[in-house]
Enzyme design. Structure first.
Site, PDB file in Angstrom:
ATOM      1  N   LYS A 256       0.833  -1.218   0.000  1.00  0.00           N
ATOM      2  CA  LYS A 256       0.000   0.000   0.000  1.00  0.00           C
ATOM      3  C   LYS A 256       0.864   1.264   0.000  1.00  0.00           C
ATOM      4  O   LYS A 256       0.614   2.185  -0.747  1.00  0.00           O
ATOM      5  CB  LYS A 256      -0.931   0.042   1.220  1.00  0.00           C
TER       6      LYS A 256
ATOM      7  N   ARG B  78     -10.510   0.792   8.960  1.00  0.00           N
ATOM      8  CA  ARG B  78      -9.823  -0.456   9.300  1.00  0.00           C
ATOM      9  C   ARG B  78     -10.818  -1.498   9.835  1.00  0.00           C
ATOM     10  O   ARG B  78     -10.425  -2.626  10.112  1.00  0.00           O
ATOM     11  CB  ARG B  78      -8.831  -0.102  10.369  1.00  0.00           C
TER      12      ARG B  78
ATOM     13  N   ARG C 174      10.580  -4.637   5.022  1.00  0.00           N
ATOM     14  CA  ARG C 174      10.341  -3.244   4.610  1.00  0.00           C
ATOM     15  C   ARG C 174      11.316  -2.285   5.302  1.00  0.00           C
ATOM     16  O   ARG C 174      11.609  -2.418   6.483  1.00  0.00           O
ATOM     17  CB  ARG C 174       8.908  -2.857   4.968  1.00  0.00           C
TER      18      ARG C 174
ATOM     19  N   ARG D 289      10.251   0.035  10.697  1.00  0.00           N
ATOM     20  CA  ARG D 289       9.188   0.407  11.624  1.00  0.00           C
ATOM     21  C   ARG D 289       9.196  -0.506  12.853  1.00  0.00           C
ATOM     22  O   ARG D 289       9.437  -1.706  12.723  1.00  0.00           O
ATOM     23  CB  ARG D 289       7.831   0.277  10.913  1.00  0.00           C
TER      24      ARG D 289
ATOM     25  N   ARG E 235      -0.739  -8.298  13.331  1.00  0.00           N
ATOM     26  CA  ARG E 235      -1.420  -7.309  12.474  1.00  0.00           C
ATOM     27  C   ARG E 235      -2.152  -7.995  11.327  1.00  0.00           C
ATOM     28  O   ARG E 235      -3.223  -7.562  10.910  1.00  0.00           O
ATOM     29  CB  ARG E 235      -0.400  -6.295  11.924  1.00  0.00           C
TER      30      ARG E 235
HETATM   31  P1  AMP Z   1      -0.285   1.261   9.111  1.00  0.00           P
HETATM   32  O1  AMP Z   1       0.776   2.289   9.013  1.00  0.00           O
HETATM   33  O2  AMP Z   1      -1.504   1.580   8.303  1.00  0.00           O
HETATM   34  O3  AMP Z   1       0.236  -0.141   8.866  1.00  0.00           O
HETATM   35  O4  AMP Z   1      -0.766   1.273  10.642  1.00  0.00           O
HETATM   36  C1  AMP Z   1       0.095   0.977  11.711  1.00  0.00           C
HETATM   37  C2  AMP Z   1      -0.699   0.792  12.984  1.00  0.00           C
HETATM   38  O5  AMP Z   1      -1.383   2.007  13.296  1.00  0.00           O
HETATM   39  C3  AMP Z   1      -1.784  -0.264  12.940  1.00  0.00           C
HETATM   40  O6  AMP Z   1      -1.268  -1.563  13.193  1.00  0.00           O
HETATM   41  C4  AMP Z   1      -2.722   0.219  14.034  1.00  0.00           C
HETATM   42  O7  AMP Z   1      -2.196  -0.076  15.327  1.00  0.00           O
HETATM   43  C5  AMP Z   1      -2.659   1.723  13.862  1.00  0.00           C
HETATM   44  N1  AMP Z   1      -3.693   2.198  12.910  1.00  0.00           N
HETATM   45  C6  AMP Z   1      -3.490   2.758  11.685  1.00  0.00           C
HETATM   46  N2  AMP Z   1      -4.663   3.078  11.112  1.00  0.00           N
HETATM   47  C7  AMP Z   1      -5.628   2.708  11.976  1.00  0.00           C
HETATM   48  C8  AMP Z   1      -7.057   2.767  11.952  1.00  0.00           C
HETATM   49  N3  AMP Z   1      -7.745   3.242  10.892  1.00  0.00           N
HETATM   50  N4  AMP Z   1      -7.735   2.293  13.047  1.00  0.00           N
HETATM   51  C9  AMP Z   1      -7.077   1.808  14.109  1.00  0.00           C
HETATM   52  N5  AMP Z   1      -5.741   1.694  14.187  1.00  0.00           N
HETATM   53  C10 AMP Z   1      -5.019   2.154  13.141  1.00  0.00           C
END
Ligand code: AMP
Length: 216
Positions: free
Chosen positions: A13, A88, A127, A160, A171
């Site tokens: 993504k 999400r 990554r 990360r 996740r």
């Molecule tokens: P990402 O960068 O999209 O992979 O998100 C990293 C982490 O941020 C996720 O594993 C969640 O803990 C949190 N997170 C990101 N977006 C959301 C969302 N829309 N709702 C809840 N938690 C989120």
């Protein structure tokens, strides 16, 4: 163009998001990036979000939904935006739908990048991200020319905190349980485009652009 980018952790993504916002000239709204920025700045939101992110869990909706609805009412989102990592779960999607209806905004497309579960862990764990410009790499599949250094801006690459094997597995499970139902949710609205994410970065991008059309 108003787009949602959907897909499991490690689907690519972030990589595709960069190309899409560049082509369609729309703001990239990543809830994960917003939380990481808050963690870095030591805000209350960052402290709360970190507790969940470190465990691979979703940050509660009450900390998340308002962030996004506030953001998309800003001026630079008038002609479109791309949501990455939001919604999400079905509850977030319902909140978003209600908000969009109230503000007379319609989504154009939900781009769903599909990748087999078996290969996601390796993709996310490998990554690396540029500290300065956010460009993403993979140690094996999309490595920088010089180890640990960004090709675009020579910034330092980092991994990360939640890209370790244990948290990535969690996740992915959270994605399957809570986020994947959104594929049916948006299919029933007739706006989903399923994209095969197991092709080259360029081919995935081409398929996304074809699905979106050239409308701005
Ligand atoms: P990402 O960068 O999209 O992979 O998100 C990293 C982490 O941020 C996720 O594993 C969640 O803990 C949190 N997170 C990101 N977006 C959301 C969302 N829309 N709702 C809840 N938690 C989120």
């Amino acid at each position: 163009m108003r787009i949602i980018l959907l897909g499991p952790p490690g689907a690519g993504k972030g990589t595709q998001a960069a190309g899409i916002v560049d082509k369609y000239k729309i703001p990239h709204i990543s809830t994960g990036d917003i939380f990481r920025k808050n963690i870095k700045e030591g805000t209350d939101l960052g402290k709360k979000a970190k507790e969940y992110m470190d465990q691979g869990l979703l940050v509660p909706d009450e900390l998340t939904v308002g962030l996004v609805t506030d953001r998309i009412t800003q001026d630079d989102c008038k002609n479109g935006f791309m949501l990455d990592g939001f919604p999400r779960n079905v509850s977030q999607a319902q909140h978003l739908d209600t908000f969009l209806k109230e503000t007379n905004i319609a989504l154009d497309k939900v781009v769903n990048i599909e990748v087999d579960k078996e290969i996601l862990v390796g993709r996310a764990v490998g990554r690396r991200i540029c500290k300065s410009c956010g460009a993403t790499y993979h140690v094996e599949f999309n490595s920088p020319k010089e180890d640990g250094i960004c090709d675009v801006c020579q910034g330092e690459l980092y991994q990360r905190a939640d890209d370790n094997e244990e948290t990535v597995s969690k996740r992915i499970q959270v994605y399957l349980d809570e986020t994947k139902p959104l594929v049916d949710y948006y299919s029933s609205q007739g706006i989903i485009a399923n994209i095969n994410g197991q092709q080259s970065i360029e081919k995935v991008f081409e398929d996304i652009v074809n699905a979106l059309g050239c409308e701005k």
